[in-house]
Design a protein around this motif. Structure first.
Motif, PDB file in Angstrom:
ATOM      1  N   SER A  15      -8.365   1.798   1.700  1.00 26.74           N
ATOM      2  CA  SER A  15      -7.412   1.318   2.702  1.00 26.74           C
ATOM      3  C   SER A  15      -6.101   2.062   2.597  1.00 26.74           C
ATOM      4  O   SER A  15      -5.499   2.456   3.605  1.00 26.74           O
ATOM      5  CB  SER A  15      -7.172  -0.183   2.513  1.00 26.74           C
ATOM      6  N   ALA A  16      -5.649   2.293   1.355  1.00 23.44           N
ATOM      7  CA  ALA A  16      -4.381   2.995   1.163  1.00 23.44           C
ATOM      8  C   ALA A  16      -4.494   4.443   1.614  1.00 23.44           C
ATOM      9  O   ALA A  16      -3.614   4.970   2.283  1.00 23.44           O
ATOM     10  CB  ALA A  16      -3.968   2.936  -0.312  1.00 23.44           C
ATOM     11  N   MET A  17      -5.600   5.118   1.237  1.00 21.68           N
ATOM     12  CA  MET A  17      -5.762   6.514   1.596  1.00 21.68           C
ATOM     13  C   MET A  17      -5.826   6.705   3.095  1.00 21.68           C
ATOM     14  O   MET A  17      -5.387   7.709   3.635  1.00 21.68           O
ATOM     15  CB  MET A  17      -7.030   7.079   0.944  1.00 21.68           C
ATOM     16  N   PHE A  22       1.214  13.243   5.482  1.00 20.12           N
ATOM     17  CA  PHE A  22       2.381  14.103   5.414  1.00 20.12           C
ATOM     18  C   PHE A  22       3.215  13.975   6.687  1.00 20.12           C
ATOM     19  O   PHE A  22       2.739  13.505   7.719  1.00 20.12           O
ATOM     20  CB  PHE A  22       1.951  15.562   5.233  1.00 20.12           C
ATOM     21  N   GLY A  23       4.451  14.430   6.606  1.00 20.08           N
ATOM     22  CA  GLY A  23       5.315  14.422   7.771  1.00 20.08           C
ATOM     23  C   GLY A  23       6.446  15.414   7.612  1.00 20.08           C
ATOM     24  O   GLY A  23       6.655  16.005   6.543  1.00 20.08           O
ATOM     25  N   ILE A  24       7.185  15.602   8.684  1.00 19.80           N
ATOM     26  CA  ILE A  24       8.374  16.451   8.673  1.00 19.80           C
ATOM     27  C   ILE A  24       9.582  15.617   9.084  1.00 19.80           C
ATOM     28  O   ILE A  24       9.436  14.595   9.778  1.00 19.80           O
ATOM     29  CB  ILE A  24       8.213  17.663   9.618  1.00 19.80           C
ATOM     30  N   LYS A  25      10.758  16.049   8.658  1.00 20.49           N
ATOM     31  CA  LYS A  25      11.968  15.291   8.973  1.00 20.49           C
ATOM     32  C   LYS A  25      13.156  16.230   9.106  1.00 20.49           C
ATOM     33  O   LYS A  25      13.144  17.364   8.616  1.00 20.49           O
ATOM     34  CB  LYS A  25      12.244  14.235   7.897  1.00 20.49           C
ATOM     35  N   GLY A  26      14.186  15.735   9.757  1.00 19.59           N
ATOM     36  CA  GLY A  26      15.426  16.484   9.892  1.00 19.59           C
ATOM     37  C   GLY A  26      16.507  15.564  10.405  1.00 19.59           C
ATOM     38  O   GLY A  26      16.237  14.445  10.864  1.00 19.59           O
ATOM     39  N   GLY A  27      17.753  16.030  10.317  1.00 20.38           N
ATOM     40  CA  GLY A  27      18.834  15.188  10.809  1.00 20.38           C
ATOM     41  C   GLY A  27      20.197  15.670  10.379  1.00 20.38           C
ATOM     42  O   GLY A  27      20.375  16.816   9.950  1.00 20.38           O
ATOM     43  N   GLY A  61      13.219  18.904   6.096  1.00 22.31           N
ATOM     44  CA  GLY A  61      12.318  18.751   4.966  1.00 22.31           C
ATOM     45  C   GLY A  61      10.939  18.239   5.315  1.00 22.31           C
ATOM     46  O   GLY A  61      10.582  18.044   6.487  1.00 22.31           O
ATOM     47  N   LEU A  62      10.172  18.012   4.252  1.00 24.39           N
ATOM     48  CA  LEU A  62       8.807  17.497   4.315  1.00 24.39           C
ATOM     49  C   LEU A  62       8.719  16.234   3.475  1.00 24.39           C
ATOM     50  O   LEU A  62       9.529  16.020   2.564  1.00 24.39           O
ATOM     51  CB  LEU A  62       7.817  18.529   3.765  1.00 24.39           C
ATOM     52  N   TYR A  63       7.715  15.407   3.757  1.00 28.84           N
ATOM     53  CA  TYR A  63       7.498  14.222   2.926  1.00 28.84           C
ATOM     54  C   TYR A  63       6.015  13.872   2.900  1.00 28.84           C
ATOM     55  O   TYR A  63       5.222  14.329   3.729  1.00 28.84           O
ATOM     56  CB  TYR A  63       8.310  13.021   3.433  1.00 28.84           C
ATOM     57  N   TYR A  64       5.664  13.077   1.914  1.00 27.83           N
ATOM     58  CA  TYR A  64       4.324  12.506   1.829  1.00 27.83           C
ATOM     59  C   TYR A  64       4.489  11.014   1.612  1.00 27.83           C
ATOM     60  O   TYR A  64       5.260  10.595   0.743  1.00 27.83           O
ATOM     61  CB  TYR A  64       3.532  13.109   0.671  1.00 27.83           C
ATOM     62  N   GLN A  65       3.791  10.207   2.383  1.00 26.54           N
ATOM     63  CA  GLN A  65       3.931   8.755   2.259  1.00 26.54           C
ATOM     64  C   GLN A  65       2.588   8.121   1.930  1.00 26.54           C
ATOM     65  O   GLN A  65       1.587   8.363   2.603  1.00 26.54           O
ATOM     66  CB  GLN A  65       4.481   8.143   3.552  1.00 26.54           C
ATOM     67  N   ALA A  66       2.572   7.329   0.859  1.00 26.01           N
ATOM     68  CA  ALA A  66       1.387   6.596   0.438  1.00 26.01           C
ATOM     69  C   ALA A  66       1.662   5.105   0.576  1.00 26.01           C
ATOM     70  O   ALA A  66       2.627   4.595   0.011  1.00 26.01           O
ATOM     71  CB  ALA A  66       1.037   6.948  -1.004  1.00 26.01           C
ATOM     72  N   ASN A  67       0.833   4.405   1.344  1.00 29.02           N
ATOM     73  CA  ASN A  67       0.998   2.980   1.593  1.00 29.02           C
ATOM     74  C   ASN A  67      -0.047   2.187   0.826  1.00 29.02           C
ATOM     75  O   ASN A  67      -1.238   2.497   0.882  1.00 29.02           O
ATOM     76  CB  ASN A  67       0.847   2.685   3.087  1.00 29.02           C
ATOM     77  N   ILE A  68       0.401   1.176   0.099  1.00 27.28           N
ATOM     78  CA  ILE A  68      -0.535   0.344  -0.650  1.00 27.28           C
ATOM     79  C   ILE A  68       0.083  -1.026  -0.923  1.00 27.28           C
ATOM     80  O   ILE A  68       1.255  -1.129  -1.289  1.00 27.28           O
ATOM     81  CB  ILE A  68      -0.951   1.037  -1.965  1.00 27.28           C
ATOM     82  N   LEU A  69      -0.709  -2.059  -0.665  1.00 22.11           N
ATOM     83  CA  LEU A  69      -0.339  -3.443  -0.991  1.00 22.11           C
ATOM     84  C   LEU A  69       1.021  -3.847  -0.418  1.00 22.11           C
ATOM     85  O   LEU A  69       1.818  -4.517  -1.075  1.00 22.11           O
ATOM     86  CB  LEU A  69      -0.351  -3.662  -2.503  1.00 22.11           C
ATOM     87  N   GLY A  70       1.304  -3.437   0.799  1.00 22.81           N
ATOM     88  CA  GLY A  70       2.536  -3.855   1.458  1.00 22.81           C
ATOM     89  C   GLY A  70       3.763  -3.032   1.128  1.00 22.81           C
ATOM     90  O   GLY A  70       4.847  -3.302   1.641  1.00 22.81           O
ATOM     91  N   PHE A  71       3.623  -2.043   0.263  1.00 26.16           N
ATOM     92  CA  PHE A  71       4.734  -1.166  -0.097  1.00 26.16           C
ATOM     93  C   PHE A  71       4.368   0.280   0.238  1.00 26.16           C
ATOM     94  O   PHE A  71       3.210   0.595   0.502  1.00 26.16           O
ATOM     95  CB  PHE A  71       5.060  -1.276  -1.594  1.00 26.16           C
ATOM     96  N   PHE A  72       5.391   1.152   0.221  1.00 19.79           N
ATOM     97  CA  PHE A  72       5.095   2.571   0.377  1.00 19.79           C
ATOM     98  C   PHE A  72       5.890   3.383  -0.637  1.00 19.79           C
ATOM     99  O   PHE A  72       6.996   3.018  -1.030  1.00 19.79           O
ATOM    100  CB  PHE A  72       5.377   3.059   1.806  1.00 19.79           C
ATOM    101  N   ILE A 104      12.674  10.206  -4.293  1.00 15.23           N
ATOM    102  CA  ILE A 104      11.414   9.507  -4.548  1.00 15.23           C
ATOM    103  C   ILE A 104      11.666   8.039  -4.195  1.00 15.23           C
ATOM    104  O   ILE A 104      12.228   7.285  -4.994  1.00 15.23           O
ATOM    105  CB  ILE A 104      10.965   9.670  -6.006  1.00 15.23           C
ATOM    106  N   LEU A 105      11.265   7.663  -2.994  1.00 13.58           N
ATOM    107  CA  LEU A 105      11.650   6.379  -2.426  1.00 13.58           C
ATOM    108  C   LEU A 105      10.506   5.362  -2.486  1.00 13.58           C
ATOM    109  O   LEU A 105       9.341   5.719  -2.306  1.00 13.58           O
ATOM    110  CB  LEU A 105      12.094   6.564  -0.973  1.00 13.58           C
ATOM    111  N   VAL A 106      10.876   4.114  -2.709  1.00 17.99           N
ATOM    112  CA  VAL A 106       9.935   2.994  -2.644  1.00 17.99           C
ATOM    113  C   VAL A 106      10.476   2.016  -1.615  1.00 17.99           C
ATOM    114  O   VAL A 106      11.675   1.698  -1.615  1.00 17.99           O
ATOM    115  CB  VAL A 106       9.787   2.300  -4.013  1.00 17.99           C
ATOM    116  N   GLY A 107       9.606   1.552  -0.712  1.00 21.98           N
ATOM    117  CA  GLY A 107      10.089   0.656   0.334  1.00 21.98           C
ATOM    118  C   GLY A 107       9.031  -0.299   0.826  1.00 21.98           C
ATOM    119  O   GLY A 107       7.883  -0.285   0.371  1.00 21.98           O
TER     120      GLY A 107
END
Length: 201
Positions: A15-17, A22-27, A61-72, A104-107
């Protein structure tokens, strides 16, 4: 029992996988790059010029986001420029910093598309330049900061705003310490507001 635990771990991982990516960002960012220490020309010793006026910088920049158990968990790799302006002796000069950031963010989502996040940010100083003056190298090329922010996610598109503050002291010295301006060193720790647009790939 072991069989059921294996199945549970497999389901959670699958489910998490399925939600990872991946994504891209800027601002844009508005930074106060810290205080300047200078020698008082009246001979009264050293004084401090408070942080300069924030000016607009940018980041990509670039990022990778992994979602699991209600957190990322979201590590990012970001190229950042910051700029702030200082006034001394009735003159204005800009201080520019270029760095590579690794937050390295947790949210988590709080309601609907709104999410909150926080975490450390590792920083590598690429270059620093003070308009009209020669600066030496910073004391530490690698430093650490912290970020705290909130965002909104609409499908693959995300918007967020965050505050960043460096946690470790880091200074650069002015090379010509005998100048009439009396400049000694500048604190290179950034304090900035960051506005980002992101796109999940």
């Amino acid at each position: 029992m072991k069989k059921y635990l294996t199945i549970l771990v497999f389901c959670i991982t699958s489910s998490a996988m399925a939600q990872n990516g991946f994504g891209i960002k800027g601002g844009l960012n508005y930074a106060d790059n810290g205080e300047i220490t200078y020698a008082d020309v009246t001979g009264a010793g050293e004084d401090i010029l408070e942080g300069g006026e924030s000016k607009m910088g940018y980041h990509l920049g670039l990022y990778y986001q992994a979602n699991i158990l209600g957190f990322f968990l979201r590590p990012e790799l970001v190229y950042t420029t910051t700029k702030s302006s200082y006034m001394f002796n009735q003159q204005e000069a800009d201080y520019n910093v270029t760095k590579i950031d690794l937050p390295i963010l947790v949210g988590t989502k709080v309601f609907g598309p709104v999410r909150l996040f926080a975490g450390p940010s590792l920083q590598y100083m690429v270059d620093n330049d003070f308009e009209g003056f020669e600066l030496g190298d910073v004391e530490e090329e690698f430093t650490i900061g912290a970020q705290l922010g909130a965002g909104i996610q609409f499908g693959r598109l995300g918007l967020d705003v965050r505050y960043e503050r460096a946690l470790k002291e880091n200074e650069a010295e002015f090379m010509n310490l005998n100048s009439e301006d009396g400049l000694r060193r500048i604190d290179t720790r950034p304090s900035q507001i960051i506005f980002s647009l992101s796109l999940n790939l």
